[in-house]
Design a protein around this motif. Structure first.
Motif, PDB file in Angstrom:
ATOM      1  N   ARG A  22       0.799  -1.230   0.000  1.00  0.00           N
ATOM      2  CA  ARG A  22       0.000   0.000   0.000  1.00  0.00           C
ATOM      3  C   ARG A  22       0.831   1.279   0.000  1.00  0.00           C
ATOM      4  N   VAL A  23       2.024   1.231   0.558  1.00  0.00           N
ATOM      5  CA  VAL A  23       2.872   2.423   0.621  1.00  0.00           C
ATOM      6  C   VAL A  23       4.264   2.050   0.121  1.00  0.00           C
ATOM      7  N   LYS A  24       4.798   2.857  -0.786  1.00  0.00           N
ATOM      8  CA  LYS A  24       6.157   2.646  -1.281  1.00  0.00           C
ATOM      9  C   LYS A  24       6.943   3.934  -1.086  1.00  0.00           C
ATOM     10  N   SER A  25       8.260   3.796  -0.909  1.00  0.00           N
ATOM     11  CA  SER A  25       9.100   4.967  -0.731  1.00  0.00           C
ATOM     12  C   SER A  25      10.352   4.846  -1.582  1.00  0.00           C
ATOM     13  N   TYR A  26      10.948   5.980  -1.871  1.00  0.00           N
ATOM     14  CA  TYR A  26      12.199   6.019  -2.619  1.00  0.00           C
ATOM     15  C   TYR A  26      12.952   7.280  -2.222  1.00  0.00           C
ATOM     16  N   TYR A  27      14.244   7.302  -2.505  1.00  0.00           N
ATOM     17  CA  TYR A  27      15.089   8.439  -2.177  1.00  0.00           C
ATOM     18  C   TYR A  27      15.370   9.257  -3.429  1.00  0.00           C
ATOM     19  N   VAL A  28      15.396  10.578  -3.255  1.00  0.00           N
ATOM     20  CA  VAL A  28      15.752  11.502  -4.324  1.00  0.00           C
ATOM     21  C   VAL A  28      17.164  11.991  -4.026  1.00  0.00           C
ATOM     22  N   PRO A  29      18.107  11.814  -4.971  1.00  0.00           N
ATOM     23  CA  PRO A  29      19.486  12.247  -4.722  1.00  0.00           C
ATOM     24  C   PRO A  29      19.574  13.761  -4.532  1.00  0.00           C
ATOM     25  N   PRO A  30      20.398  14.224  -3.596  1.00  0.00           N
ATOM     26  CA  PRO A  30      20.479  15.658  -3.320  1.00  0.00           C
ATOM     27  C   PRO A  30      21.043  16.479  -4.473  1.00  0.00           C
ATOM     28  N   GLN A  31      21.829  15.876  -5.369  1.00  0.00           N
ATOM     29  CA  GLN A  31      22.403  16.657  -6.474  1.00  0.00           C
ATOM     30  C   GLN A  31      21.331  17.141  -7.454  1.00  0.00           C
ATOM     31  N   LEU A  32      20.127  16.599  -7.393  1.00  0.00           N
ATOM     32  CA  LEU A  32      19.050  17.072  -8.249  1.00  0.00           C
ATOM     33  C   LEU A  32      18.595  18.473  -7.873  1.00  0.00           C
ATOM     34  N   PHE A  33      18.886  18.899  -6.657  1.00  0.00           N
ATOM     35  CA  PHE A  33      18.425  20.193  -6.174  1.00  0.00           C
ATOM     36  C   PHE A  33      19.490  21.278  -6.247  1.00  0.00           C
ATOM     37  N   ILE A  34      20.703  20.931  -6.687  1.00  0.00           N
ATOM     38  CA  ILE A  34      21.783  21.906  -6.822  1.00  0.00           C
ATOM     39  C   ILE A  34      22.086  22.039  -8.311  1.00  0.00           C
ATOM     40  N   LEU A  50      35.849  10.817   3.647  1.00  0.00           N
ATOM     41  CA  LEU A  50      36.017   9.402   3.309  1.00  0.00           C
ATOM     42  C   LEU A  50      34.899   8.556   3.906  1.00  0.00           C
ATOM     43  N   MET A  51      34.475   8.893   5.100  1.00  0.00           N
ATOM     44  CA  MET A  51      33.415   8.123   5.753  1.00  0.00           C
ATOM     45  C   MET A  51      32.050   8.371   5.097  1.00  0.00           C
ATOM     46  N   HIS A  52      31.808   9.592   4.625  1.00  0.00           N
ATOM     47  CA  HIS A  52      30.521   9.937   4.018  1.00  0.00           C
ATOM     48  C   HIS A  52      30.479   9.703   2.515  1.00  0.00           C
ATOM     49  N   GLY A  53      31.644   9.585   1.894  1.00  0.00           N
ATOM     50  CA  GLY A  53      31.681   9.349   0.451  1.00  0.00           C
ATOM     51  C   GLY A  53      31.557  10.598  -0.392  1.00  0.00           C
ATOM     52  N   THR A  54      31.621  11.762   0.220  1.00  0.00           N
ATOM     53  CA  THR A  54      31.577  13.029  -0.510  1.00  0.00           C
ATOM     54  C   THR A  54      32.271  14.099   0.318  1.00  0.00           C
ATOM     55  N   LEU A  55      32.784  15.097  -0.350  1.00  0.00           N
ATOM     56  CA  LEU A  55      33.470  16.183   0.338  1.00  0.00           C
ATOM     57  C   LEU A  55      32.486  17.214   0.877  1.00  0.00           C
ATOM     58  N   TRP A  56      31.303  17.327   0.249  1.00  0.00           N
ATOM     59  CA  TRP A  56      30.354  18.374   0.590  1.00  0.00           C
ATOM     60  C   TRP A  56      29.142  17.817   1.332  1.00  0.00           C
ATOM     61  N   PRO A  57      28.835  18.337   2.511  1.00  0.00           N
ATOM     62  CA  PRO A  57      27.659  17.879   3.253  1.00  0.00           C
ATOM     63  C   PRO A  57      26.352  18.046   2.474  1.00  0.00           C
TER      64      PRO A  57
END
Length: 77
Positions: A22-34, A50-57
């Motif tokens: 009945r309910v499905k969810s998905y993630y939208v990548p943050p780079q779509l908004f920049i 290195l721990m987060h996989g990106t230099l920019w929060p």
């Protein structure tokens, strides 16, 4: 739920032989908004990057496995 999670409610047929999801969810990548890289974006320290996989929060998107999303109430029910 965080701002990167989207939820939708698919059509459930009365004649579907399987139990409905009945309910499905998905993630939208943050780079779509920049649109482009702004100047002076905050940066993680090298070890945090290195721990987060990106230099920019602003581009960090945590990975939550589907099973954990369901337990947190963000996935199928």
């Amino acid at each position: 739920m965080d701002s990167q999670t989207r939820v939708y409610f698919p059509y459930v047929s009365p004649h579907d032989p399987c139990p409905p999801i009945r309910v499905k969810s998905y993630y939208v990548p943050p780079q779509l908004f920049i649109g482009f890289q702004p100047e002076n974006l905050p940066q993680f320290s090298p070890m945090e990057a290195l721990m987060h996989g990106t230099l920019w929060p602003a581009l960090y998107s945590p990975y939550v496995p589907t099973g954990q999303r369901e337990r947190r109430g963000e996935g199928h029910s």
